[in-house]
Design a protein around this motif. Sequence first.
Motif, PDB file in Angstrom:
ATOM      1  N   LYS A 269       0.839  -1.201   0.000  1.00  0.00           N
ATOM      2  CA  LYS A 269       0.000   0.000   0.000  1.00  0.00           C
ATOM      3  C   LYS A 269       0.878   1.257   0.000  1.00  0.00           C
ATOM      4  CE  LYS A 269      -3.955   2.478   1.683  1.00  0.00           C
ATOM      5  NZ  LYS A 269      -4.744   2.923   2.825  1.00  0.00           N
ATOM      6  N   LEU A 270       1.946   1.229   0.797  1.00  0.00           N
ATOM      7  CA  LEU A 270       2.866   2.367   0.774  1.00  0.00           C
ATOM      8  C   LEU A 270       3.459   2.552  -0.617  1.00  0.00           C
ATOM      9  CD1 LEU A 270       4.685   1.908   4.207  1.00  0.00           C
ATOM     10  CD2 LEU A 270       3.362   3.911   3.520  1.00  0.00           C
ATOM     11  N   ASP A 271       3.818   1.435  -1.259  1.00  0.00           N
ATOM     12  CA  ASP A 271       4.469   1.546  -2.563  1.00  0.00           C
ATOM     13  C   ASP A 271       3.519   1.990  -3.664  1.00  0.00           C
ATOM     14  OD1 ASP A 271       7.055   1.084  -1.899  1.00  0.00           O
ATOM     15  OD2 ASP A 271       7.020  -1.063  -2.319  1.00  0.00           O
ATOM     16  N   LEU A 272       2.267   1.602  -3.564  1.00  0.00           N
ATOM     17  CA  LEU A 272       1.347   1.938  -4.655  1.00  0.00           C
ATOM     18  C   LEU A 272       0.575   3.230  -4.405  1.00  0.00           C
ATOM     19  CD1 LEU A 272      -0.073  -1.563  -5.675  1.00  0.00           C
ATOM     20  CD2 LEU A 272       1.704  -0.218  -6.800  1.00  0.00           C
ATOM     21  N   THR A 273       0.390   3.587  -3.154  1.00  0.00           N
ATOM     22  CA  THR A 273      -0.419   4.790  -2.898  1.00  0.00           C
ATOM     23  C   THR A 273       0.309   5.825  -2.046  1.00  0.00           C
ATOM     24  OG1 THR A 273      -1.400   4.047  -0.816  1.00  0.00           O
ATOM     25  CG2 THR A 273      -2.498   3.350  -2.855  1.00  0.00           C
ATOM     26  N   GLY A 274       1.416   5.445  -1.427  1.00  0.00           N
ATOM     27  CA  GLY A 274       2.133   6.388  -0.566  1.00  0.00           C
ATOM     28  C   GLY A 274       1.562   6.482   0.827  1.00  0.00           C
ATOM     29  N   SER A 303      -6.323   1.053  -8.437  1.00  0.00           N
ATOM     30  CA  SER A 303      -7.425   1.881  -8.926  1.00  0.00           C
ATOM     31  C   SER A 303      -7.769   3.018  -7.969  1.00  0.00           C
ATOM     32  CB  SER A 303      -8.654   1.016  -9.202  1.00  0.00           C
ATOM     33  OG  SER A 303      -9.005   0.358  -8.011  1.00  0.00           O
ATOM     34  N   SER A 304      -6.988   3.154  -6.908  1.00  0.00           N
ATOM     35  CA  SER A 304      -7.225   4.267  -5.976  1.00  0.00           C
ATOM     36  C   SER A 304      -6.677   5.569  -6.570  1.00  0.00           C
ATOM     37  CB  SER A 304      -6.504   3.966  -4.653  1.00  0.00           C
ATOM     38  OG  SER A 304      -6.215   5.174  -3.978  1.00  0.00           O
ATOM     39  N   PRO A 305      -7.393   6.682  -6.374  1.00  0.00           N
ATOM     40  CA  PRO A 305      -6.857   7.961  -6.859  1.00  0.00           C
ATOM     41  C   PRO A 305      -5.528   8.323  -6.203  1.00  0.00           C
ATOM     42  CG  PRO A 305      -8.980   8.273  -5.741  1.00  0.00           C
ATOM     43  CD  PRO A 305      -8.692   6.814  -5.726  1.00  0.00           C
ATOM     44  N   ARG A 306      -5.237   7.736  -5.056  1.00  0.00           N
ATOM     45  CA  ARG A 306      -3.956   7.988  -4.381  1.00  0.00           C
ATOM     46  C   ARG A 306      -2.792   7.421  -5.195  1.00  0.00           C
ATOM     47  NH1 ARG A 306      -7.644   9.733  -2.019  1.00  0.00           N
ATOM     48  NH2 ARG A 306      -7.027  11.335  -3.471  1.00  0.00           N
TER      49      ARG A 306
END
Lengths: 1122, 487
Positions: A269-274, A303-306
């Motif tokens: 999650k950190l890698d894909l959305t920060g 697919s998250s806007p993040r």
Amino acid sequence: MIERITFLQTPSRRQTSPGLKLIFRLDSKNSRFVISISLPNRMSSSNQGLLIGVFVCYNEEESPPRLTHLLDHMPFISFRDQDCSTMNRFVAHFAIFSFLAFGSLCGSPAIAKEIDFNRDVRRILSDKCFTCHGPDGEQRQAGLRLDQQISAFAKLESGETAIVPGQPGESELVHRITTDDEFTQMPPPESEKQLTAAEIAILKQWISEGGKYQKHWSFITPTRPKVPTSDRAGFVRNPIDHFILKKLQETKLSPNPQASKETLIRRVKLDLTGLPPTIQEIDAFLQDDSPKAYEKVVDRLLSSPRFGEHMARYWLDAARYGDTHGLHLDNERAIWLYREWVIDAFNNNKPFDEFTIEQLAGDLLPNPTVDQKIATGFNRCNVTTSEGGSIAQEYLVRYAVDRVETTSTVFMGMTMGCAVCHDHKYDPFTMTDFYSMFAYYYSLTEKAMDGNALLPPPTMKVPTPEQQQQMEQYSTQIAALQKDIKEKLLAVEYTDPTPDASQELSREDFVWIEDEVPNGANPQGNTPWEFVSVEKKPVFSGKTASTRTAEGLSQHFFTDAKPLLTIGAEDMLFAYVYLDPENPPKEIMLQFNDGSWNHRAVWGDKNAIDWGELGTASRQYLGELPALGKWTRLDVPIAKVGLKAGSKLNGWAFTQFGGTVYWDKAGLNTITPQAGMQFESLARWDAVQRGLKGEGLPGNIANLIKIEPDKRNAAQQNQLKDYFLEKVYKGSQEIFGPLNTQLAALEKSKNELDQQIPSTLIMQDLKEKRQAYVLMRGEYDKPDENRPVEPNVPAFMPPLPEDAPKNRLSLARWLVSAEHPLTSRVTVNRYWQKFFGTGLVKTAEDFGSQGESPSHPELLDWLAVEFRESGWDIKAMQKLIVMSGAYRQSSVVDPQKYTTDPENRLLARGPRFRLDAEMVRDNALYLSDLLIERVGGKSVKPYQPKGLWNAVGYTNSNTANFTQDHGEALYRRSMYTFWKRTSPPPTMSIFDAPSREACTVRRERTNTPMQALALMNDIQFVEAARRYARRIMTEAGETDREKIVWAFRTATSRMPDEKEIQVIQKLLTTYREKYVQNPDQAQALLSVGESPREESLDVQQQAAWTMIANLILNLDETISKG
Amino acid sequence: MDPILEHKQLMTRRHFFSKSAMNVSVGSAALASMTGPQLTAADTGQPTGGILHAPHFPAKAKRVIYLFMSGAPSQLDLFDHKPKMDEWYDKDLPDSVRQGQRLTTMTSKQKRFPIAPSKFKFQQHGNSGAWVSELLPHTASVADDICFIKSMHTEAINHDPAITYIQTGSQLPGRPSLGSWLSYGLGTMNRDLPDFVVLTATWTGRKSAQALYNRLWGAGFLPSKYQGVALRSQGDPVLYLSNPPGVDPTARRQMLDGLSQLNQKLYAEVGDPEINTRIAQYEMAYRMQTSVPDLTDISNEPKHVLDMYGPEVTKPGTFAASCLLARRMVERDVRFVQIFIRGWDQHGSLPNDISNQCRDVDQGGAALIKDLKERGMLDDTLILWGGEFGRTIYCQGGLSRENYGRDHHPRCFTMWAAGGGIKPGMTYGQTDDFSYNITENPVHIHDLNATILHQLGIDHERLTYRYQGRDFRLTDVHGNIVNDILL
């Protein structure tokens, strides 16, 4: 049996000779290979790093080789890890020697397997020889060029031949590198580029084997390599892992087991959305036993806007995005629409080829869309100047150079920068190549001086659909009104009552201020102008009165009114005032501006307002306060306040000391004609206006006025008459007054909306292009007239299609063509770097011959081809990497693995490193529930210590003073923080964010006390701790233990164990005692930050939890991805 | 390894862990990683963290204080005395002098280039007989300790590129600054304070002053830990130094102890040496919380010392106050202190503005020399004074005997150096009668930078960093050591 010896050399042999020697010896009696290391007599702490890289891999069936001396030191000596990444950047020579089995060895030190030019030889020649015998023609000695086979094999001026294939003994090169004669020895002793024995051996062997040259690996178009077959249950998830595993098996390392599910979801999650996972997300993942559980998470995150925001952040470093110009005044620049475009592109998974083409040349596409033009902001992000005295030509050249360097670094992994001044020393770039690229960017419509403007052209307005619709609506309404006015004008019958213009005007009130400030004026005040309407409050005339309630001195005023108020002899300024009987002021004051504000009239207390000098025009006392509760006219004879006939006012101030005051209708009692007065007679108005030279009239009318009446034609006379009837004639104002007011209001709204519509910087080519030349020594004023250049790609690279136009669009298409050897490799390498901390090619910015070779060349090529053939699918590439077994490994550092591979280049463990600057802050905001999750918009100014901009800013710069925002702006993601490039946001710089003055494709990652101070004490992080405490107290369970577990888990994504809980519990107790005893301190701590405190929470308890939250937000684990 | 050193390091480690309440087992990899991060100068008596294992040659200077006059002071009104110019008043600069050299676009369109002689009186001072204008009486009083270099030159003609050039060796943003090269090369001598500190002083000359840029003390492409740390006169002296309201030092220490225990435990489980480094950085941060306020508290300075720096020394942020802080820092082994003072860009009303600026800088700068000398520190502390370029002999804007302005002039300007192995009482280099062209011993800004590095024991050609496939250095591919001015 030794298979391989790898050693990391001392940082640079040119810098120091530490006295370290490696001696390889075959111990034939024991069938063993002995390595002796002779150390300098005394090793100081500063050269202890020498030994870290020495590692030896031996066949498992054999006993370890004896490492004389080495073992004594090995376990104890290591680089500081913090320095490892640093060290290795200047550890220029990572030499890998491969020694084969040597059962049949007879005295010779080692027989390597067949030499590979790119792997073994190029680096040596490049480092040690190319300076004088490389591509740069100017520096070349003895006519010898060692970067090309044809030259190296040719007979030299001296008659010797440097390389005779297959015959080292005949080769002058071998003679020169082995001789002890200081006059013929190569490299020359004074160059301090001496070859090691091993390097000499390699060169000899290479020549014996035929001296085969290869093109530098990165210039050869990648083809899809065969995926190696290897297997290891539980590790191999996709093709990536076969490549990784093959290499690990070669080095006798085995991968770590898969990371725990908690670690995995945190990492991905950190890698894909920060952002880190919530407890709910972790629990859902833990409970999902399906084989697709992980993949589902990955798909959801992609697919998250993040995701788009997080990806964009890396790209904006490369694009050198900033919110200021970067040079000299460093004024604000508006190009945030480009940032938004980048985010959207990633969120919409725009294929990387389109992504590239639109940014480099969106404006040149057929019928480009608005978005495609916004994308070209990429190459408007460079720093620009408007410094007085600068020479335009110099900067036009600098901007074009910057664009070449950025484009080549981002897409080709090399700067080409060296070729600005001379042919490249190590890579086959010539100056002609550089200036051919330069020519693509040399014919833009931008000006060399940015004018310190928010929007230096070329720019483009970009309304939202709603704004577009509203603008059109305004236009329709305005047109209808204008039509109405025109029709009504036709109906007016007018006869001039006094066609003799010489008749005098009578003295009367000219109203300057009524219901609003005069035309063009700029209303200001201690607080903004406030108007009350006739329904509720006292109003003297018109629709509204202005009002103000104050403690102490307060005022509202305007300046810059146009037309000015012209004062005549013995005129009287006036204003109507009403004092609230419930709350009267101590003193009131009128103040007038004729260029200076030193004209003041006061009533009431003479000294409450202490501006100016009492008894002079700068503070003239005109009597007691007027009666309370009724409207009173205040008259000010102009002489009393130091004004005289001919003075012109542009501003007026209403000032009070305390109380509540209402002001209405104000102006001048005069016989002097004023622009904007109403008249009965057209002839008289005409005469007056001619006297005023049309001041205050629209341009076309003013021009007509300036024509003598008898010289105007009928049409001109009619136009004047229409204007008069519509705007000036007293008799028609009942009809036209309201219509004009309505029209003015509509035009004002339209104008205001127009101001709100954002604009952005774009690219545009000149119609007639500028001729570019090779610039001698790179100097802007030294074009080599004999060497004109056309836009083109470097000659040693695949050529452009025959029919390609000579513009940026061809350049962009070429970069993403199937033949291009670099773009796909460079891009997937940066993705790899994002996930693993280091790219497959460590020097992400340099794929040239001086850059590092890839750790896994076949994997890099496989990924590059996969990326291209997938249709440049960015999300698919992210998914491919995070789905790999290599990525999913635990990051626990086994000491032996660490010793073998401190940098984790071989990936026998998962990645672990500190979050980037933006993530550190976003993480704290997210955990404390402060983060505003909204995509896009203008940049914001969150908390920043006072005075940072001021300390450096040019006094007249519009970014010389920092004004902090409030409310939501404090809690946007860090990528939206306003980036002043000459003084970047401090918490970003402290955590290694670049200044964005130049293209950056790889950030350093340091570990400093400044970072500790920021995390402990910055208002942003303390406020986050306070709000985190609130969550702990309201969202977690009832007991301390439950709260501690919840807090720890939320921040680190894992359960704390008993010991951890104990440490925190003990601290909690300490802090509770402290804050119960010191409630003031508790209150003080909870007042940090602007977000409201939840009043229902106990102050001392929340203070204690805030300190716990502060502790948790500072944990290494909280700010790291594990 | 030197057994004594090794012993010291182990002792340090042991001491460190004895504070820990938790018994953490430390694996061999852990041990390996520990011999670095917590080591500091105070533990070992040697600088740590530099890339050079040892200086290239013995250093003459251990520390540098660089007084930077941003905006470019007029050499013609301060040091480069041109008595002949009196006769040239309002006459045109001869073409034979200008030789068609480029001018800034601020004056290139002027119809005339009338000579503006300095209105200020010059005198020779000290045994060395150095010419100094009446604007700098204190500096004149220490002329025998100073080496005036009158033949400085650069290529950059505007402020932003010129100041970036002299500080980073390149006119374009992106390169490491002088101070960050020093930190990168030599490491730190300090366990409590940053190695490279920057102050920006207030000024009373022209208010509309040229900008500074963080890049002037930035690390460029070097790791950001080498960037200069700003010591501020407003708010926290070092960013985020103070604990938040309601958190006293005890509470902070308790938090740090807890933090250390938890981080150590994590380290024992995960084995990433970076965790250990972080623990050490928190300890350094904690020490800074005490050492920085101690540094900036001048209440114990004796009166005669304060008097030496002048009446402004007690006003935070002034140049005088910054000079005193600089001395206190070098005493505490901060290697490189740089004070930037703005306001020297005098295109018009030069006589008035330069007088104010000189009043700002004169006494503090001279006091620094005297103070360090009294403490026996001048010999190994290098002090530098100067701006990014010089100013023109011809007038910009209206000219009278009493009032004039001067444009940018990169072709010659004056800087001075003192201490740190530089010959005292010397004037080096000469310019023509118009202070327009150099006639003897030109010193390029790269030469100056090479010489500064040399005095610190660094061969400027050998302190390199590979970036984008190239070995970069401060002096690019230029720079000659100015041996003539060295002791």
